[in-house]
Design a protein around this motif. Structure first.
Motif, PDB file in Angstrom:
ATOM      1  N   HIS A 192      -6.101 -31.821  -9.737  1.00 23.31           N
ATOM      2  CA  HIS A 192      -6.200 -30.391  -9.408  1.00 23.31           C
ATOM      3  C   HIS A 192      -7.524 -29.806  -9.915  1.00 23.31           C
ATOM      4  CE1 HIS A 192      -2.373 -29.431  -7.527  1.00 23.31           C
ATOM      5  NE2 HIS A 192      -1.771 -30.272  -8.372  1.00 23.31           N
ATOM      6  N   CYS A 193      -7.960 -30.245 -11.121  1.00 26.63           N
ATOM      7  CA  CYS A 193      -9.242 -29.749 -11.657  1.00 26.63           C
ATOM      8  C   CYS A 193     -10.418 -30.157 -10.774  1.00 26.63           C
ATOM      9  CB  CYS A 193      -9.463 -30.276 -13.078  1.00 26.63           C
ATOM     10  SG  CYS A 193      -8.356 -29.576 -14.302  1.00 26.63           S
ATOM     11  N   LEU A 194     -10.403 -31.406 -10.270  1.00 30.78           N
ATOM     12  CA  LEU A 194     -11.503 -31.879  -9.422  1.00 30.78           C
ATOM     13  C   LEU A 194     -11.462 -31.256  -8.041  1.00 30.78           C
ATOM     14  CD1 LEU A 194     -11.486 -35.663 -10.408  1.00 30.78           C
ATOM     15  CD2 LEU A 194     -13.254 -34.014 -10.958  1.00 30.78           C
ATOM     16  N   LYS A 195     -10.238 -30.823  -7.583  1.00 34.33           N
ATOM     17  CA  LYS A 195     -10.134 -30.200  -6.266  1.00 34.33           C
ATOM     18  C   LYS A 195     -10.497 -28.715  -6.298  1.00 34.33           C
ATOM     19  CE  LYS A 195      -6.644 -33.109  -4.063  1.00 34.33           C
ATOM     20  NZ  LYS A 195      -5.260 -33.172  -3.563  1.00 34.33           N
ATOM     21  N   HIS A 196     -10.573 -28.112  -7.470  1.00 31.81           N
ATOM     22  CA  HIS A 196     -10.819 -26.671  -7.566  1.00 31.81           C
ATOM     23  C   HIS A 196     -12.230 -26.339  -7.066  1.00 31.81           C
ATOM     24  CE1 HIS A 196     -11.862 -22.846  -9.594  1.00 31.81           C
ATOM     25  NE2 HIS A 196     -10.583 -22.555  -9.312  1.00 31.81           N
ATOM     26  N   GLY A 197     -12.281 -25.448  -6.081  1.00 33.44           N
ATOM     27  CA  GLY A 197     -13.563 -24.999  -5.540  1.00 33.44           C
ATOM     28  C   GLY A 197     -14.270 -26.031  -4.693  1.00 33.44           C
ATOM     29  N   LEU A 198     -13.550 -27.048  -4.186  1.00 31.67           N
ATOM     30  CA  LEU A 198     -14.183 -28.093  -3.380  1.00 31.67           C
ATOM     31  C   LEU A 198     -14.468 -27.561  -1.984  1.00 31.67           C
ATOM     32  CD1 LEU A 198     -14.908 -31.157  -3.715  1.00 31.67           C
ATOM     33  CD2 LEU A 198     -12.745 -31.643  -2.585  1.00 31.67           C
ATOM     34  N   LYS A 199     -15.656 -27.844  -1.468  1.00 32.58           N
ATOM     35  CA  LYS A 199     -16.029 -27.394  -0.135  1.00 32.58           C
ATOM     36  C   LYS A 199     -15.294 -28.197   0.922  1.00 32.58           C
ATOM     37  CE  LYS A 199     -20.673 -25.746  -1.191  1.00 32.58           C
ATOM     38  NZ  LYS A 199     -22.127 -25.931  -0.917  1.00 32.58           N
ATOM     39  N   VAL A 200     -15.019 -27.563   2.039  1.00 27.97           N
ATOM     40  CA  VAL A 200     -14.354 -28.213   3.168  1.00 27.97           C
ATOM     41  C   VAL A 200     -15.418 -28.856   4.042  1.00 27.97           C
ATOM     42  CG1 VAL A 200     -12.870 -27.872   5.156  1.00 27.97           C
ATOM     43  CG2 VAL A 200     -12.474 -26.555   3.079  1.00 27.97           C
ATOM     44  N   ARG A 201     -15.218 -30.132   4.347  1.00 27.94           N
ATOM     45  CA  ARG A 201     -16.166 -30.867   5.186  1.00 27.94           C
ATOM     46  C   ARG A 201     -15.541 -31.099   6.551  1.00 27.94           C
ATOM     47  NH1 ARG A 201     -20.606 -33.236   3.103  1.00 27.94           N
ATOM     48  NH2 ARG A 201     -20.910 -33.047   0.859  1.00 27.94           N
ATOM     49  N   LYS A 202     -16.323 -30.873   7.574  1.00 29.48           N
ATOM     50  CA  LYS A 202     -15.838 -31.070   8.942  1.00 29.48           C
ATOM     51  C   LYS A 202     -15.898 -32.533   9.318  1.00 29.48           C
ATOM     52  CE  LYS A 202     -17.213 -26.506  10.586  1.00 29.48           C
ATOM     53  NZ  LYS A 202     -18.039 -25.767  11.571  1.00 29.48           N
ATOM     54  N   SER A 203     -14.847 -33.020   9.982  1.00 28.61           N
ATOM     55  CA  SER A 203     -14.819 -34.375  10.520  1.00 28.61           C
ATOM     56  C   SER A 203     -14.587 -34.311  12.022  1.00 28.61           C
ATOM     57  CB  SER A 203     -13.721 -35.183   9.821  1.00 28.61           C
ATOM     58  OG  SER A 203     -12.468 -34.630  10.074  1.00 28.61           O
ATOM     59  N   PHE A 204     -14.406 -35.451  12.636  1.00 27.28           N
ATOM     60  CA  PHE A 204     -14.253 -35.471  14.092  1.00 27.28           C
ATOM     61  C   PHE A 204     -12.917 -34.866  14.519  1.00 27.28           C
ATOM     62  CE2 PHE A 204     -17.313 -38.861  13.370  1.00 27.28           C
ATOM     63  CZ  PHE A 204     -18.303 -38.476  14.256  1.00 27.28           C
ATOM     64  N   LEU A 205     -11.847 -35.144  13.784  1.00 30.69           N
ATOM     65  CA  LEU A 205     -10.517 -34.713  14.199  1.00 30.69           C
ATOM     66  C   LEU A 205     -10.081 -33.437  13.514  1.00 30.69           C
ATOM     67  CD1 LEU A 205      -8.789 -38.207  14.165  1.00 30.69           C
ATOM     68  CD2 LEU A 205      -9.665 -36.985  16.143  1.00 30.69           C
ATOM     69  N   SER A 206     -10.398 -33.289  12.193  1.00 29.26           N
ATOM     70  CA  SER A 206      -9.923 -32.134  11.447  1.00 29.26           C
ATOM     71  C   SER A 206     -10.857 -31.854  10.289  1.00 29.26           C
ATOM     72  CB  SER A 206      -8.498 -32.393  10.934  1.00 29.26           C
ATOM     73  OG  SER A 206      -8.500 -33.475  10.036  1.00 29.26           O
ATOM     74  N   TYR A 207     -10.501 -30.830   9.499  1.00 31.74           N
ATOM     75  CA  TYR A 207     -11.268 -30.499   8.307  1.00 31.74           C
ATOM     76  C   TYR A 207     -10.831 -31.410   7.166  1.00 31.74           C
ATOM     77  CZ  TYR A 207     -12.882 -26.388  10.768  1.00 31.74           C
ATOM     78  OH  TYR A 207     -13.455 -25.553  11.673  1.00 31.74           O
ATOM     79  N   ASN A 208     -11.777 -31.910   6.413  1.00 28.48           N
ATOM     80  CA  ASN A 208     -11.507 -32.878   5.342  1.00 28.48           C
ATOM     81  C   ASN A 208     -11.883 -32.246   4.010  1.00 28.48           C
ATOM     82  OD1 ASN A 208     -10.932 -35.123   3.900  1.00 28.48           O
ATOM     83  ND2 ASN A 208     -12.691 -36.328   4.612  1.00 28.48           N
ATOM     84  N   LYS A 209     -10.981 -32.406   3.012  1.00 28.48           N
ATOM     85  CA  LYS A 209     -11.209 -31.847   1.680  1.00 28.48           C
ATOM     86  C   LYS A 209     -10.761 -32.892   0.665  1.00 28.48           C
ATOM     87  CE  LYS A 209     -10.309 -27.664  -0.996  1.00 28.48           C
ATOM     88  NZ  LYS A 209      -9.604 -26.385  -1.042  1.00 28.48           N
ATOM     89  N   THR A 210     -11.703 -33.691   0.146  1.00 27.67           N
ATOM     90  CA  THR A 210     -11.381 -34.815  -0.743  1.00 27.67           C
ATOM     91  C   THR A 210     -12.335 -34.825  -1.930  1.00 27.67           C
ATOM     92  OG1 THR A 210     -11.130 -37.205  -0.887  1.00 27.67           O
ATOM     93  CG2 THR A 210     -12.829 -36.395   0.582  1.00 27.67           C
ATOM     94  N   ILE A 211     -11.873 -35.438  -3.039  1.00 31.68           N
ATOM     95  CA  ILE A 211     -12.681 -35.524  -4.267  1.00 31.68           C
ATOM     96  C   ILE A 211     -13.403 -36.860  -4.380  1.00 31.68           C
ATOM     97  CG2 ILE A 211     -11.208 -33.917  -5.496  1.00 31.68           C
ATOM     98  CD1 ILE A 211      -9.855 -36.321  -6.828  1.00 31.68           C
ATOM     99  N   TRP A 212     -13.270 -37.737  -3.399  1.00 37.22           N
ATOM    100  CA  TRP A 212     -13.925 -39.044  -3.462  1.00 37.22           C
ATOM    101  C   TRP A 212     -15.452 -38.934  -3.324  1.00 37.22           C
ATOM    102  CZ3 TRP A 212     -13.983 -43.513  -5.328  1.00 37.22           C
ATOM    103  CH2 TRP A 212     -14.692 -44.559  -4.776  1.00 37.22           C
ATOM    104  N   GLY A 213     -15.920 -37.875  -2.632  1.00 39.53           N
ATOM    105  CA  GLY A 213     -17.367 -37.701  -2.450  1.00 39.53           C
ATOM    106  C   GLY A 213     -18.105 -37.519  -3.759  1.00 39.53           C
ATOM    107  N   PRO A 214     -17.733 -36.530  -4.606  1.00 39.09           N
ATOM    108  CA  PRO A 214     -18.451 -36.382  -5.880  1.00 39.09           C
ATOM    109  C   PRO A 214     -18.251 -37.552  -6.836  1.00 39.09           C
ATOM    110  CG  PRO A 214     -16.616 -34.823  -5.749  1.00 39.09           C
ATOM    111  CD  PRO A 214     -16.778 -35.402  -4.394  1.00 39.09           C
ATOM    112  N   LEU A 215     -17.059 -38.184  -6.818  1.00 38.43           N
ATOM    113  CA  LEU A 215     -16.848 -39.350  -7.698  1.00 38.43           C
ATOM    114  C   LEU A 215     -17.700 -40.537  -7.266  1.00 38.43           C
ATOM    115  CD1 LEU A 215     -12.990 -39.228  -8.263  1.00 38.43           C
ATOM    116  CD2 LEU A 215     -14.783 -38.484  -9.813  1.00 38.43           C
ATOM    117  N   GLU A 216     -17.985 -40.619  -5.977  1.00 41.60           N
ATOM    118  CA  GLU A 216     -18.825 -41.709  -5.486  1.00 41.60           C
ATOM    119  C   GLU A 216     -20.285 -41.546  -5.924  1.00 41.60           C
ATOM    120  OE1 GLU A 216     -18.996 -44.260  -1.316  1.00 41.60           O
ATOM    121  OE2 GLU A 216     -18.445 -42.147  -1.304  1.00 41.60           O
TER     122      GLU A 216
END
Length: 590
Positions: A36-60
């Motif tokens: 929940h802490c890592l998801k707080h204030g996360l930007k929504v990223r557009k994908s081909f099918l839907s909007y994507n909101k994941t914490i794997w991007g900053p951890l990567e």
């Protein structure tokens, strides 16, 4: 909630007293809160099918900022059961907790605010100061040992719900605070010992590396010393060879000088002999002049008698004039030859500087000859005058004149032959002098070469002395390095002894922890009577607790004692399980 979850996890882990599994509820709640802490204030990223909101991007991103995180990222990508980025992020958090480096990874991520701004809003928790506070709290999780199985767990479909009932206080938790404090102190000691072991291992590895480098440098120095010794030996051999060659060259030059001295002496003797021959020639010329003077006087007497034979004498005088002209030419040639002899004598005087007196005598003789030739010229003039007067001489003088002509011709031819021989001798002397000059030049060149070789040998000897000095310096450095190696070996031995002692202490602590795990201590209020005699405990009847079966006896019932090698006093033993009894004090502390 992050503070409460981290604090509750640390306290529960310390009270639990062993490695945590994935089924441990406080650990699951901690992962949910961190998600929940890592998801707080996360930007929504557009994908081909839907909007994507994941914490794997900053951890990567941690893989690029912290090179040691590459192993975690690679292992997360290689897991077969993970299909979603959220599942990969959950697996990454579990692996980071097992490595005890979650705080380090997130600290590197928080420092790079410009990179985080691509994934988070400006008001997000990770962009504010609270993110740094959470990272500081995560440092305390290094005390916990977690053993989580990520491979077979379904991390994609888990639902993260926070259970607030876990963080509410209860009466039972207040009673077990003292016990938790003791376990926390033991775990702190354990972590301290582990850190000490890590530091000692790092220092031992660094010392081993230094020892290896010193050994390599020592071997290199030994090789360089061997090469320097070989070079010194070679230079000494070359020095001996050059000295022997120098002695041979000196011997040869001495022989050449002796030979040249002998040749010069022989040439001087030949020159003296030639000078004696010239003196003899001059004496003969004097004698001939005297004879001619006498003949001239006889002729004058005859001419005075034969005045009547003018016509015949005129013819004879014409012939005599011709003869006189020829004689004058021969005298001029003789003068030229005498001048050449003078020049040669002067050159020989300058080069050899030996025959000064002889040359003076020769010059005097030549001056006398010139005077005599002048006298002869004067007498010839007188004869011409007399011949003009003696026109009436007889024909008999013609025959006598013819005879005199033949004699003069023969004498002039003999003189010419002698002069040609002298010229040949002079040419030989000049060639010999040229040869001597060439020999002297070659000898000077050889001496110059020898001087150069001697200077080269001096420079080489100076280099050898410098090499010896460097060799002594290298020996001193080698001694210093050996002393340093010995000191380091002693330090390593001391460190090894300390490590062994620390390992033994750690094993003792682990055995004590294992013995304490799984046992439940009875409270003082509940343990009021002895289990064997069923009598009340008092000051005379003290409580003794069995660490194996958990039963409590009094000191009267537990009289079985056994001697132990580790303790000076005998130890009381349980009657039922024969385990060691522990005396309990009134403060409920074992």
């Amino acid at each position: 909630m992050a503070k409460l979850s981290i604090k509750g996890l640390i306290e529960s882990a310390l009270s639990f007293g062993r490695t945590l599994d994935s089924d441990y509820p406080p650990l699951q709640q901690f992962f949910v809160v961190m998600e929940h802490c890592l998801k707080h204030g996360l930007k929504v990223r557009k994908s081909f099918l839907s909007y994507n909101k994941t914490i794997w991007g900053p951890l990567e991103l941690v893989e690029k900022l912290y090179p040691e995180a590459e192993e975690i990222a690679a292992s997360v990508r290689d897991l077969p059961g993970l299909k979603t980025p959220l599942g990969r992020a959950r697996a990454w958090l579990r692996l980071a907790l097992m490595q005890k480096k979650m705080a380090d990874y997130l600290r590197c991520l928080i420092i790079q605010r410009d990179l985080l701004s691509e994934f988070y809003e400006y008001h997000a928790l990770m962009m504010e100061e609270e993110g740094a506070v959470i990272v500081g709290l995560l440092v305390g999780l290094n005390v916990i040992d977690a053993n989580l199985c990520v491979k077979g767990e379904d991390l994609d479909s888990q639902v993260g719900v926070i259970d607030f009932s876990v963080y509410l206080k209860s009466d039972d938790d207040i009673g077990g605070k003292e016990r938790n404090v003791q376990i926390a102190a033991i775990l702190d000691q354990k972590n301290y010992v582990e850190e000490l072991n890590r530091q000692l291992n790092s220092t031992v590895s660094s010392l081993h590396a230094r020892v290896d480098s010193l050994e390599k440098s020592n071997t290199k120095l030994i090789e360089e010393l061997a090469i320097a010794k070989n070079n010194i030996i070679k230079l000494q051999e070359e020095n001996h060879q050059l000295r022997s060659e120098n002695t041979l060259i000196l011997m040869k030059t001495q022989h050449h000088l002796e030979a040249t001295k002998v040749d010069v002496e022989a040439e001087l003797q030949t020159y003296k002999h030639s000078r004696q021959g010239l003196d003899e020639m001059y004496n003969e010329a004097r004698r001939q002049l005297r004879e001619e003077a006498q003949l001239r006087q006889d002729m004058e007497n005859e001419l005075v008698v034969q005045v009547s034979m003018k016509h015949e004498i005129e013819l004879a005088m014409k012939l005599l004039e011709k003869d006189i002209h020829e004689k004058q030419d021969t005298l001029i040639g003789l003068r030229q030859q005498l001048d050449e002899v003078k020049a040669i004598n002067v050159e020989m005087y300058q080069k050899l500087q030996v025959s000064e007196d002889a040359m003076k005598e020769k010059n005097e003789i030549i001056s006398r000859l010139e005077d005599k030739t002048n006298q002869i010229n004067a007498t010839m003039k007188q004869l011409e005058q007399r011949l003009q007067q003696a026109e009436k001489a007889q024909m008999e003088a013609e025959a006598e004149d013819e005879k005199l002509k033949q004699e003069y011709v023969n004498k002039s031819e003999s003189l010419q032959n002698e002069f040609s021989q002298k010229e040949k001798q002079l040419l030989q002397l000049e060639t010999d002098l040229k040869i001597e000059k060439e020999w002297r030049q070659t000898l000077e060149d050889d001496l110059q070469k020898e001087k150069e070789t001697v200077s080269h040998l001096r420079t080489e000897t100076q280099e050898i002395v410098n090499l010896k000095k460097e060799f002594l310096k290298v020996q001193e450095k080698n001694k210093q390095l050996k002393s340093i190696c010995e000191d380091q070996e002693a330090a390593l031995q001391e460190l090894a002894s300390k490590l062994s002692e620390s390992k033994l202490k750690i094993e003792d602590i682990k055995e004590a922890n294992k013995a304490l795990q799984g046992q439940v201590w009875l409270k003082d209020k509940e343990a009021t009577h002895c289990k064997l005699c069923e009598k009340e405990f008092s000051l005379s009847k003290r409580k003794h607790h069995c660490r194996n079966c958990g039963e409590i006896f009094c000191n009267a019932c537990s009289d079985n004692e056994l001697p132990l090698p580790s303790s000076p006093k005998p130890v009381r033993v349980c009657d039922s399980c024969h385990a060691i009894l522990i005396q309990r004090c009134s403060s409920n502390v074992p």
